[in-house]
Design a protein around this motif. Structure first.
Motif: not given
Length: 78
Positions: A41-48
């Motif tokens: 779920x952290x990818x939703x913030x990390x990738x952008x």
């Protein structure tokens, strides 16, 4: 010739999806498109945030069945 590719990071936790995406994008031609799959779920913030800081274009973000799909265009096109 297309340099577009996919990267499956399902099951990996932060920061591995971003680190692997960075490595894959560095090996791609400017303007090529990477499709990144992630379940953290952290990818939703990390990738952008990664895309913005590195100058890559985040073309799309989708979520289905707990899998996040990011479509990223490598910086330096044209």
């Amino acid at each position: 010739m297309s340099d577009d590719r996919g990267l499956d990071c399902r099951g990996l936790v932060c920061p591995l999806p971003v680190l692997r995406a960075r490595k894959a994008l560095m090996a791609m031609a400017p303007g090529a498109v990477l499709t990144l799959l992630a379940t953290d779920a952290a990818a939703m913030l990390d990738v952008p945030a990664f895309c913005q800081s590195a100058g890559h274009a985040l073309l799309a973000t989708e979520e289905a069945g707990g899998v996040l799909t990011f479509t990223i265009r490598r910086a330096g096109q044209g």
